[in-house]
Design an enzyme around this catalytic site. Sequence first.
Site, PDB file in Angstrom:
ATOM      1  N   HIS A  64       0.806  -1.288   0.150  1.00 43.27           N
ATOM      2  CA  HIS A  64       0.133  -0.119   0.096  1.00 43.27           C
ATOM      3  C   HIS A  64       0.755   1.391  -0.099  1.00 43.27           C
ATOM      4  O   HIS A  64       0.646   2.213  -0.924  1.00 43.27           O
ATOM      5  CB  HIS A  64      -0.897  -0.284   1.233  1.00 43.27           C
ATOM      6  CG  HIS A  64      -1.623   1.267   1.289  1.00 43.27           C
ATOM      7  ND1 HIS A  64      -2.461   1.948   0.629  1.00 43.27           N
ATOM      8  CD2 HIS A  64      -1.616   2.087   2.598  1.00 43.27           C
ATOM      9  CE1 HIS A  64      -2.963   3.060   1.050  1.00 43.27           C
ATOM     10  NE2 HIS A  64      -2.278   3.294   2.281  1.00 43.27           N
ATOM     11  N   HIS A  88       3.774   6.688   5.642  1.00 45.51           N
ATOM     12  CA  HIS A  88       2.767   7.415   6.198  1.00 45.51           C
ATOM     13  C   HIS A  88       1.657   6.474   7.079  1.00 45.51           C
ATOM     14  O   HIS A  88       1.118   7.366   7.949  1.00 45.51           O
ATOM     15  CB  HIS A  88       1.703   8.034   5.006  1.00 45.51           C
ATOM     16  CG  HIS A  88       0.823   6.923   4.206  1.00 45.51           C
ATOM     17  ND1 HIS A  88       1.046   6.329   3.316  1.00 45.51           N
ATOM     18  CD2 HIS A  88      -0.337   6.143   4.551  1.00 45.51           C
ATOM     19  CE1 HIS A  88       0.109   5.423   2.844  1.00 45.51           C
ATOM     20  NE2 HIS A  88      -0.828   5.494   3.801  1.00 45.51           N
ATOM     21  N   GLU A  92       0.991   5.319  12.995  1.00 42.68           N
ATOM     22  CA  GLU A  92      -0.305   4.854  13.476  1.00 42.68           C
ATOM     23  C   GLU A  92      -0.592   3.277  13.529  1.00 42.68           C
ATOM     24  O   GLU A  92      -1.044   2.932  14.713  1.00 42.68           O
ATOM     25  CB  GLU A  92      -1.386   5.331  12.522  1.00 42.68           C
ATOM     26  CG  GLU A  92      -1.761   6.720  12.475  1.00 42.68           C
ATOM     27  CD  GLU A  92      -2.455   7.093  13.913  1.00 42.68           C
ATOM     28  OE1 GLU A  92      -3.528   6.516  14.155  1.00 42.68           O
ATOM     29  OE2 GLU A  92      -1.861   7.437  14.587  1.00 42.68           O
ATOM     30  N   ASP A  93       0.231   2.635  12.868  1.00 46.94           N
ATOM     31  CA  ASP A  93      -0.137   1.164  12.508  1.00 46.94           C
ATOM     32  C   ASP A  93       1.086   0.238  13.154  1.00 46.94           C
ATOM     33  O   ASP A  93       0.844  -1.040  13.389  1.00 46.94           O
ATOM     34  CB  ASP A  93      -0.282   0.771  11.276  1.00 46.94           C
ATOM     35  CG  ASP A  93      -1.649   1.465  10.816  1.00 46.94           C
ATOM     36  OD1 ASP A  93      -2.353   2.024  11.465  1.00 46.94           O
ATOM     37  OD2 ASP A  93      -1.865   1.387   9.536  1.00 46.94           O
ATOM     38  N   ASP A 155      -3.312   8.527  -0.963  1.00 51.77           N
ATOM     39  CA  ASP A 155      -3.538   7.331   0.022  1.00 51.77           C
ATOM     40  C   ASP A 155      -4.993   6.809  -0.179  1.00 51.77           C
ATOM     41  O   ASP A 155      -5.397   5.828  -0.498  1.00 51.77           O
ATOM     42  CB  ASP A 155      -3.349   7.826   1.263  1.00 51.77           C
ATOM     43  CG  ASP A 155      -3.849   6.712   2.473  1.00 51.77           C
ATOM     44  OD1 ASP A 155      -3.534   5.565   2.393  1.00 51.77           O
ATOM     45  OD2 ASP A 155      -4.567   7.143   3.291  1.00 51.77           O
ATOM     46  N   ASP A 275     -23.858  14.699 -24.756  1.00 51.97           N
ATOM     47  CA  ASP A 275     -22.644  15.185 -24.831  1.00 51.97           C
ATOM     48  C   ASP A 275     -21.717  14.142 -23.995  1.00 51.97           C
ATOM     49  O   ASP A 275     -20.979  14.675 -23.101  1.00 51.97           O
ATOM     50  CB  ASP A 275     -22.405  16.653 -24.435  1.00 51.97           C
ATOM     51  CG  ASP A 275     -23.206  16.875 -23.006  1.00 51.97           C
ATOM     52  OD1 ASP A 275     -24.296  15.955 -22.648  1.00 51.97           O
ATOM     53  OD2 ASP A 275     -23.079  17.885 -22.370  1.00 51.97           O
TER      54      ASP A 275
HETATM   55 MN    MN Z   1      -2.893   4.718   4.003  1.00 49.66          MN
END
Ligand code: MN
Length: 721
Positions: A64, A88, A92-93, A155, A275
């Site tokens: 990712h 990124h 957090e993870d 992201d 169109d």
């Molecule tokens: Mn992400």
Amino acid sequence: METATGQDASSPPPSIAPAFDRLLETLASYLKTEDIDQIEAAYRFSEAAHEGQFRVSGEPYISHPVAVTAILAEWHLDPPALIAALLHDVVEDTAATTQQLTETFGKAVADLVDGVSKLDKIEFQTEAHAQGENFRKMLLAMARDVRVILIKLADRLHNMRTMTAMSPEKRRRIASETLEIYAPIANRLGLNNVYRELEDLSFQNLYPNRYQVLEKAVKAARGHRREVVGKVQTAIKQRLEEAHIEAQVSGREKHLYSVYKKMQEKSLAFSEVFDLYGFRVIVQDVPTCYLALGVLHSLYKPIPGKFKDYIAIPKANGYQSLHTTLFGPFATPIEIQIRTQDMHKIAEAGVASHWLYKSSDERINEVQQQTHQWLQSLLEIQSESGDAVEFLEHIKVDLFPDEVYVFTPKGTILSLPRGATAVDFAYAVHTDVGNRCVAVRINHELSPLRTELRNGDHVEIITTSQAKPNPAWLNYVATGKARSHIRHFLKTMQSEESAALGERLLNQALRALQVEPAQIGDTHWEKLLKESSAKSKQEVLTDIGLGKRLNVVVASQLLATEQSAGERKSGQPGAIAIRGSEGMAVQLAKCCHPIPGDPILGYINKGKGLVIHTHDCPTITGYRDDPDKWLDVEWASDIRKLFVVRIKVMVANQRGMLAKVAAAIAAAESNIDNISMEEEDGSAYTTLHFSLQVESRYHLAQVIRQIRKIPEVSRISRVKG
Ligand code: MN
């Protein structure tokens, strides 16, 4: 950086390798080797941190961040942004910390990662549709650095592209958030391709069936109309060539969501949407744009009202082009965009095109400066078009925010001026919440009320029913609403407290006059109000509490309504009769010693009663301006009493002078209370101070006239103050 780390040990696992290799290829097209080395280091860091983590699809998680970085590399973003993109999700993870990132990759990268993580933490609640605009502003305001938004958009784009493994419910939630928030941001930043792709992906995940049906219909239509489209494209190319205009002409299909929106908004069936196709003509310079326009208008007739000149008046996001719609063959409307190569770049990459990495040594500051210049130039163009105010609003809110956006406990977003504190927030929610607030929880942590709020804060005010606004709040509120409510409350509270005090004082005064407060009824008050300037009993009581009226005066005024002034006995025996004093304790001021005949004023002094001063007493000049404290009084006409008065007499330094003056005073039938002398060394004159007893001003005048007869007296004056 010099020693090659074991390439084999840290090389990407097989499934990631091709993706990472492609990324390296893209990087090699515009970055220097040492920058690429840095990015590879970031890759290894991220891979190690995400080790053992997998996406819902089963791929290793590292796929990712690599994909997100690849998107940003296509936009040619600078190395810090790419490194931040690789990292990124690590804070957090994974176990990695911001401090670690700072140490390893520098503060700029750590700040970018921090910015993205912050955006991730706030969750948009789709029920609150009207909040979309505020939420977008909040995101933009929070991001500060445009690169944070670009990373976030990449992201989101990758997440949207790879949602198939998720539950339908989650897909719908993410899709509607994307449609509401991220696609408009991409549009506003001029990232047209991202904008279109995000919309179509959202549409696909939000309404899978409608998407499929429409996709099929467009495919079929493309087949049917291919011939027409081909003819039109050829005709355009030919006509431009004949006019010697060098141009790239390309056909373009409208993205599905915009077709869908058109059908929805105008209640059209698919067959009525004509169109579906547009053509793009890219030429060398601006004059050629207009030339090409003229040429094409001579090819097919333009549809009136459809021409738009976004070259002269660019859109707020910087987009420039000429737009026109022509009546094509078989009455098919054909949309045409005409632009230069530069405009095309901006149209495709938007704000990112201004953040393009420059291979020279230019620093971020310069890149930012460029962005700033770009905004500035837009501003100038825009102000010529007269739409500057609205445009400024956009720029200000988006990139130079002077507002903060915060969440209420229910998830509503409130916009407050920058510098607003928890107290401002409380009053913005409700006046009662403001008046009763005692503390605040900001992001679930107890904080002082003076805390300045920041974008994205989750604010919860704690109230108690007994709480009252504090005057100290006025020092740190930023909104007019909070300020005026606090002031109003304090004023009301002050007057209520004063009235309570005033009532106690009045009751005291009434009891001193042998009257029970209960005996004073409404009729007394009505009469008093009629005779005074006060509007209500409350006002009179408040005035007493604030010292603006004297309790004894009000008490006697209340009683005066019962008995006439004449019937009432005056106060203590021997009191000086002064009209207007209504029987209260009267004292003559010790500073100016007023005597009958002097113009006088009564000063209401708490505890002392009424003190009489002369009009020109120097001690009262300071508070003469406060008319509420003064009572107009005058001497009664029949006073038989002696009053003390002070004079000073300047005499020549001669023997026997004191006796001469004393004799003169006695001759005027006055008594001397006290004498003092003030002799200056080496001076030819002495000042004598006398306290005398006189009946009145007239009597004093006679005394002075007697003293003046003495030739050695050079000056006589009365002493006040
Ligand atoms: Mn992400």
